[in-house]
Design an enzyme around this catalytic site. Structure first.
Site, short mmCIF file in Angstrom:
data_model
loop_
_atom_site.label_atom_id
_atom_site.label_comp_id
_atom_site.label_asym_id
_atom_site.label_seq_id
_atom_site.Cartn_x
_atom_site.Cartn_y
_atom_site.Cartn_z
N ARG A 83 0.84 -1.20 0.00
CA ARG A 83 0.00 0.00 0.00
C ARG A 83 0.88 1.25 0.00
NH1 ARG A 83 -3.12 2.78 4.73
NH2 ARG A 83 -4.32 4.30 3.55
N HIS A 130 -3.50 10.80 0.94
CA HIS A 130 -2.98 10.58 2.29
C HIS A 130 -2.41 11.92 2.78
CE1 HIS A 130 -1.64 7.14 5.10
NE2 HIS A 130 -1.37 8.26 5.75
N GLU A 175 -8.19 8.03 6.28
CA GLU A 175 -8.55 8.62 7.57
C GLU A 175 -9.09 10.04 7.48
OE1 GLU A 175 -5.37 8.21 10.39
OE2 GLU A 175 -5.51 6.03 10.40
N ASN A 301 -8.33 1.30 9.72
CA ASN A 301 -7.04 1.44 10.40
C ASN A 301 -7.30 1.31 11.88
OD1 ASN A 301 -5.94 1.98 7.92
ND2 ASN A 301 -5.43 4.12 8.35
N TYR A 303 -5.55 1.33 15.68
CA TYR A 303 -4.41 1.54 16.55
C TYR A 303 -4.73 1.33 18.03
CZ TYR A 303 -1.72 3.07 12.55
OH TYR A 303 -1.05 3.10 11.36
N GLU A 364 -4.19 -0.49 8.04
CA GLU A 364 -3.07 -0.07 8.89
C GLU A 364 -3.25 -0.65 10.29
OE1 GLU A 364 -2.18 4.16 9.23
OE2 GLU A 364 -2.51 4.42 7.08
#
Ligand code: FCB
Length: 454
Positions: A83, A130, A175, A301, A303, A364
């Protein structure tokens, strides 16, 4: 569950996609090479105090020149998907065709990059945005302006016409929370701003540009596989009280549902809109239908999880009247982010239950810790290794539970420019020795390679 036992690749379906994830501004460098225009992050980095170590993207990992060896490393690791993102100002230095021509040298770089992936058997996964918006568009209002929406669609057309014969997987945006809320309201990301209303308007335009770009990608890319990537968080309440439970709902409204609901055809959440009041965005007829244009996958994503409590003070609780609570006694990575593999299971289960996407790609997941390069040239990143192993165990649990997650992309291949933190935070599976640009696979990267090559 603690997820202590690392899975093996055979524990996952044979067609599961294994990748690494990167982004243009964070690794490419070559900040003004070959006709590239200025991006909002180039400009932001020049403002004193914005980047913790004073860093910028001018050199970064010099991936613009070193990409063959970086892709060799990815290939040797055994990933089958890669990616990356396109730097819009390389393609349109002035933002859009109304202000200047396409920069052929910029397109040529991505031609080379994509061809180099294909030569190594790496399936390209391309993110169109991005966060490195051309500064020329920011000068006209950035994501507050509908002209930027039109410019994004035009840029998408140019890029997908050029690369669509070879790139099948397209992620419109990475995001939108960060490119709206952190950028226009929380004042930590480019272009910088402190207005909640601006952030909501920016988020609407970003989502709209996603929706309007989809038919363009479909037209230009036979067999396109299209999605958008959201940063999502599982959220819990600090107590069993009804006040905290309500705070959880409100916080979730802005953090998660604000993006998920319109993408899945429900419009903006009514409770969040009511709390936003005058800050609610201008939405024109047809916008919500465009945002809800069907995609092929949802990019997630993950985290860290969050915990919130009721907080009526607007200064600390914000418009959602909820504030974050520091959980005691939990494991944390750099940034103070809670390490919670269980959070991944909970998040994926929730997304499946409430939105039922046909396919999820985990685009991610990763962690930052202090890394030490030993005199022998090794990086024994025990904590990152453990983070990776436990998150893959959690991912397996989610797959076994029937969540349609089809791919995992580790963030990131390389240590890189971590936005407002500059080069202080290392997320790579490979350590980058910036003065020499030497790459050194950390123990986590070596293990990911073993896992993939088993
Ligand atoms: C995500 C971003 C990515 C990187 C990681 C650590 O929010 O998408 O660029 O900064 O966090």
């Amino acid at each position: 569950m603690s997820f202590q036992n690392a899975p093996t690749r055979q524990d996952f379906p044979a067609d599961f996609r294994w990748g690494v994830s990167t982004s243009s501004f964070q690794i490419e460098g070559a900040g003004d090479a070959d006709g590239k225009g200025e991006s909002i992050w180039d400009r932001f980095c020049k403002q004193p105090g914005r980047i913790r170590d004073g860093g910028n993207g001018l050199v970064a990992c010099d991936h613009y020149h070193l990409y063959p060896q970086d892709l060799d490393m990815a290939k040797a690791m055994g990933v089958n998907a890669y990616r990356f993102s396109i730097a819009w100002p390389r393609i349109l230095p002035n933002g859009h065709l109304g202000r200047g021509a396409v920069n052929e040298a910029g397109l040529a770089f991505y031609d080379r990059l994509v061809d180099a992936m294909l030569e190594r058997g790496l399936d390209p996964w391309c993110t169109l945005y991005h966060w490195d918006l051309p500064q020329a568009l920011q000068d006209q209002g950035g994501w507050l302006s509908r002209e930027t929406v039109a410019a994004f669609v035009e840029y998408t057309d140019i890029v997908t016409r050029r690369l669509g014969d070879r790139v099948k997987h397209w992620i419109t945006h990475n995001e939108p929370w960060c490119s709206s809320m952190m950028s226009y309201w929380e004042n930590v990301h480019a272009p910088g701003g402190t207005s909640f209303a601006d952030a909501l308007q920016a988020s609407h335009h970003i989502l709209l540009s996603h929706g309007l770009a989809i038919p363009v990608i479909r037209k230009n890319v036979p067999g396109a596989d299209i999605g958008i990537t959201l940063s999502l968080h599982p959220i819990t309440a600090a107590s069993d009280s009804p006040e905290d439970a309500a705070a959880l709902q409100r916080h979730d409204g802005l953090r998660n549902r604000w993006f998920l609901d319109p993408l899945f055809g429900r419009g903006y959440p009514a409770d969040t809109l009511a709390l936003a009041g005058d800050a609610a965005p201008t939405v024109l007829p047809g916008d919500l239908e465009a945002i809800a244009t069907p995609t092929d996958f949802l990019g997630v994503n993950y985290y860290f999880p969050e915990m919130v409590k009721h907080d009526p003070d607007p200064k600390t609780g914000g418009p959602m009247r909820a504030s974050l609570v520091e959980k005691q006694g939990v494991e944390r990575s750099g940034f103070g982010w809670e390490v919670s593999p269980q959070g991944l299971v909970d998040l994926l289960a929730r997304v499946q239950r409430d939105y039922n996407p046909t396919v999820i790609q985990l685009t991610e997941n990763g962690s930052t810790f202090e890394d030490v390069l030993t005199p022998e040239g090794r990086v024994h990143d025990k904590e990152r290794l453990s983070y990776l192993q436990r998150h893959l165990a959690a991912l397996k649990a989610a797959v076994d539970a029937g969540v349609p997650v089809k791919g995992y992309f580790a963030w990131s291949l390389l240590d890189n420019f971590e936005w407002a933190e500059g080069y202080l935070r290392r997320f790579g599976l490979a350590y980058v020795d910036y003065p020499t640009q030497r790459r050194i696979l950390k123990d986590s990267g070596l293990w990911y390679g073993q896992f993939l090559n088993e």
